[in-house]
Write an enzyme that holds these catalytic residues in place. Structure first.
Site, short mmCIF file in Angstrom:
data_model
loop_
_atom_site.label_atom_id
_atom_site.label_comp_id
_atom_site.label_asym_id
_atom_site.label_seq_id
_atom_site.Cartn_x
_atom_site.Cartn_y
_atom_site.Cartn_z
CG ASN A 24 -2.08 -1.02 0.98
OD1 ASN A 24 -2.25 -1.55 -0.13
ND2 ASN A 24 -2.83 -1.32 2.03
NE ARG A 94 -11.07 2.13 -3.12
CZ ARG A 94 -12.10 2.94 -3.19
NH1 ARG A 94 -13.03 2.74 -4.10
NH2 ARG A 94 -12.22 3.96 -2.39
NE ARG A 123 -12.02 -1.12 -0.62
CZ ARG A 123 -10.80 -1.54 -0.92
NH1 ARG A 123 -10.42 -1.66 -2.15
NH2 ARG A 123 -9.94 -1.81 0.03
N PRO A 124 -16.97 3.89 -1.40
CG PRO A 124 -18.23 5.07 0.17
CD PRO A 124 -17.53 3.77 -0.05
CG ASP A 126 -18.36 9.80 0.77
OD1 ASP A 126 -17.75 8.73 0.58
OD2 ASP A 126 -18.79 10.14 1.88
CG LEU A 127 -14.97 10.53 3.23
CD1 LEU A 127 -14.37 9.52 4.19
CD2 LEU A 127 -15.62 11.68 4.00
CB VAL A 328 -12.59 -1.13 8.08
CG1 VAL A 328 -12.07 -0.22 6.97
CG2 VAL A 328 -11.98 -0.70 9.41
#
Ligand code: UD1
Length: 417
Positions: A24, A94, A123-124, A126-127, A328
């Site tokens: 990651n 992703r 897994r939007p 929006d943030l 989560v």
């Protein structure tokens, strides 16, 4: 392409295993390197499928990438680059959503295909979008794409309703090239965020507070490409720690940063597994009678959702009942059906799994529903009697470098087909 893993279980793992660079961190640093002028050189990048896909996207954008003889990775963006992620590639990964902040930071515009990756729940974005808008971006979502351009770029303060890793990273990348000061409140605190902050600062950026929930970023005109080494993968390390515990073996896990592993070490110790420090890393020794424990996944420094399936595998053979709450990602219990095929006793109710430990697990034909679940199936199979065949193993190669060779090196009976 090897799609299936075959394991003959029941053998304790012994020896030492070297942990690779963090997936990651590598993914976000590869993306962030397009913010800089010149050639970035990254050390410790794992050779995994997700990295290959990310590099493929970069090449489609016109960015030069090259693995060097010393195993480092060079990334060199052209003066003018495309700022659109190709759908066919983005749907596989992703983390391709991280191009939003990097494109906007570099050129002021972006067209991002809404990303794919593991099917572990909604897994939007929006943030991420809220952050871009606060910094002066205009965002539209249409036909599966996010299109954005910076109208009046200006640092601002962004409050995240949830400490999203990806949103924090996107905002950090954009803010590092946006005039003025940006603050991110309730920012994610994961070690990969700190690695991104160190990387940006090495290139001449001004990021402060990474690792806490308040990050301050002062935008700079230019970032200059540098050489940088990526942190070790705490989830890969945790997975091998569980491999030692579940097979009741003894493994030295090398090349780690122990503080990043605190949440995992604490939970493993609660089960009774023996862990001791070593100059090269940590030695993990399995025991016969594992205690059941309760786990709640949380943003860092809470227990990582990326280790939840592996711990569930371990609890499947504990002496008693464990309760695991997934806070989560809601779909992270898909692997339970596969575990059940191997003799585990697990009941799922909403976000909670109740795991009743059994004495023995048995090999079966199973399939890997996602990356970490796949790793957990390998762990189960290593502990189980007889042979396990894991289909859809390609998910596992997305995130674990040389996993077959590493397990063989510890004496595991594993092969691909
Ligand atoms: C990253 C990691 C992934 C890890 C996860 C949580 C990478 C490439 N992947 O994923 O391995 O499991 O962190 O530690 O680094 N959310 C929203 N709105 C948003 C963004 C997120 O509601 O705009 C929600 C998600 O639905 C999810 C939660 O926040 O429930 C966590 O997501 P996030 O931290 O963003 O995870 P990723 O960055 O996708």
């Amino acid at each position: 392409m090897q799609e299936r893993i075959i394991i003959e279980g029941g053998k304790p793992l012994y020896g030492r295993v070297r942990i690779s660079g963090a997936k990651n961190a590598a993914l976000v640093l590869i993306v962030a390197s397009i913010l800089a002028d010149g050639e970035t050189i990254l050390d410790n990048v794992p050779h995994i499928r997700d990295v290959e896909v990310m590099l493929h996207i970069l090449r489609e954008l016109g960015v030069a990438t090259k693995w060097n003889d010393d195993n480092s990775l060079s990334i060199n963006p052209p003066a003018v680059m495309k700022t659109e992620t190709p759908y066919e590639l983005a749907k596989k990964l992703r983390a391709s959503n991280l191009f939003l902040g990097a494109f906007l930071g570099r050129t002021g515009q972006a067209l991002i295909s809404l990303p794919g990756g593991c099917d572990i729940g909604s897994r939007p974005m929006d943030l991420h979008i809220k952050g871009v808008q606060s910094l002066g971006g205009v965002v539209e979502i249409e036909h599966g794409f996010i299109s954005a351009r910076m109208k009046k770029p200006q640092g601002s303060s962004v409050y995240l309703d949830f400490p999203s890793v990806g949103a924090t990273e996107n905002i950090m990348m954009l803010a590092s090239k946006t005039p003025g000061v940006t603050t991110i409140e309730n920012a994610a605190r994961e070690p990969e965020i700190v690695d991104l902050s160190n990387f940006i600062n090495t290139m001449g950026g001004k990021v402060r507070g990474a690792g806490t929930d308040l990050i301050k970023i002062e935008g700079v005109e230019r970032l200059t490409a540098r050489r940088y080494a990526i942190i070790p993968d705490r989830i890969e390390a945790g997975t091998y720690m569980v491999a030692a515990a579940i097979t009741r073996g003894e493994v030295l896990v090398e090349n780690i940063i122990p503080t990043h592993l605190h949440p995992i070490i604490a939970k493993l110790q609660e089960t009774g597994v023996l862990i001791r420090e070593h100059e090269k890393g940590l030695v993990v020794k399995g025991i016969n009678r594992l205690r059941p424990i309760d786990i709640k996944t949380m943003p860092y420094p809470g227990f990582p959702t990326d280790m939840q399936s592996q711990m569930m595998a371990l609890m499947a053979i504990a002496e008693g009942t464990s309760v695991i709450v997934e806070n989560v990602f809601e779909n992270r219990f898909q692997v339970v059906d596969e575990f059940t095929r191997m003799g585990a006793k697990i009941k799922v109710e909403g976000h909670t799994a109740i795991v009743e430990g059994v004495k023995t697990l048995c090999g079966a034909r199973v399939k890997s529903p996602d990356l970490r679940a796949g790793a957990a199936l390998i762990l189960m199979a290593l502990a189980a009697r007889d042979e396990t065949r894991i289909d859809h193993a390609v998910h596992i190669f997305r995130g674990y470098e040389n996993i077959i060779e590493k397990i063989k090196g510890l004496g595991g009976n594993i092969k691909t087909e």
